[in-house]
Design a protein around this motif. Structure first.
Motif, PDB file in Angstrom:
ATOM      1  N   UNK A  23       0.843  -1.201   0.000  1.00 53.43           N
ATOM      2  CA  UNK A  23       0.000   0.000   0.000  1.00 53.43           C
ATOM      3  C   UNK A  23       0.880   1.253   0.000  1.00 53.43           C
ATOM      4  N   UNK A  24       0.353   2.333  -0.573  1.00 49.28           N
ATOM      5  CA  UNK A  24       1.047   3.616  -0.553  1.00 49.28           C
ATOM      6  C   UNK A  24       0.275   4.576   0.341  1.00 49.28           C
ATOM      7  N   UNK A  25       0.992   5.249   1.216  1.00 52.13           N
ATOM      8  CA  UNK A  25       0.411   6.176   2.177  1.00 52.13           C
ATOM      9  C   UNK A  25       0.922   7.581   1.877  1.00 52.13           C
ATOM     10  N   UNK A  26       0.010   8.544   1.690  1.00 53.89           N
ATOM     11  CA  UNK A  26       0.413   9.939   1.483  1.00 53.89           C
ATOM     12  C   UNK A  26       0.648  10.587   2.837  1.00 53.89           C
ATOM     13  N   UNK A  27       1.824  11.166   3.009  1.00 53.65           N
ATOM     14  CA  UNK A  27       2.211  11.785   4.272  1.00 53.65           C
ATOM     15  C   UNK A  27       2.742  13.184   4.013  1.00 53.65           C
ATOM     16  N   UNK A  28       2.677  14.025   5.041  1.00 53.79           N
ATOM     17  CA  UNK A  28       3.277  15.356   4.981  1.00 53.79           C
ATOM     18  C   UNK A  28       4.687  15.282   5.535  1.00 53.79           C
ATOM     19  N   UNK A  29       5.602  15.944   4.869  1.00 51.32           N
ATOM     20  CA  UNK A  29       6.947  16.059   5.395  1.00 51.32           C
ATOM     21  C   UNK A  29       6.858  16.657   6.800  1.00 51.32           C
ATOM     22  N   UNK A  30       7.596  16.112   7.747  1.00 59.79           N
ATOM     23  CA  UNK A  30       7.550  16.616   9.125  1.00 59.79           C
ATOM     24  C   UNK A  30       8.421  17.852   9.253  1.00 59.79           C
ATOM     25  N   UNK A  31       7.785  18.955   9.631  1.00 64.85           N
ATOM     26  CA  UNK A  31       8.497  20.220   9.815  1.00 64.85           C
ATOM     27  C   UNK A  31       8.197  20.812  11.190  1.00 64.85           C
ATOM     28  N   UNK A  32       7.850  19.940  12.152  1.00 61.57           N
ATOM     29  CA  UNK A  32       7.567  20.400  13.502  1.00 61.57           C
ATOM     30  C   UNK A  32       6.093  20.494  13.841  1.00 61.57           C
ATOM     31  N   UNK A  33       5.221  19.952  12.991  1.00 64.07           N
ATOM     32  CA  UNK A  33       3.786  19.976  13.273  1.00 64.07           C
ATOM     33  C   UNK A  33       3.512  19.292  14.611  1.00 64.07           C
TER      34      UNK A  33
END
Length: 97
Positions: A23-33
């Motif tokens: 499976x492919x999961x769309x994620x946000x780059x971690x920038x301190x969220x």
């Protein structure tokens, strides 16, 4: 600037039944969220720098995040039970869905 979207491919069965191998999961780059229990994090394995892991945040504490795979079989996932909490510095991306 908005975080980049990263597509992460699941390898193995540690996140089953929610995500299957391939499976492919769309994620946000971690920038301190801000992170919350239940988020999925993509991070560098604490003892294997060439290995990237995908796990769910189970606890947030001062030293870091306690993460686990979703698979109910305790032998199906190498996670914080094996390597302890992970540092926020190890996080590459998050999925808050």
């Amino acid at each position: 600037m908005d975080p980049r979207i990263l597509n992460v491919k699941i390898k193995g069965d540690s996140m089953w039944p929610n995500f299957k191998d391939g499976d492919t999961l769309s994620c946000e780059e971690y920038t301190g969220q801000d992170l919350v229990v239940g988020d999925i994090v993509v991070f560098t394995h604490p003892f294997k720098p060439k290995v990237t892991c995908v796990k769910r945040v189970k606890r947030i504490s001062e030293p870091g995040l306690f993460v686990e795979g979703d698979n109910p079989d305790p032998l199906a996932s190498e996670d914080s039970h094996n390597f302890g909490v992970i540092s926020l510095d190890a996080i590459i991306a998050i999925n808050s869905n």
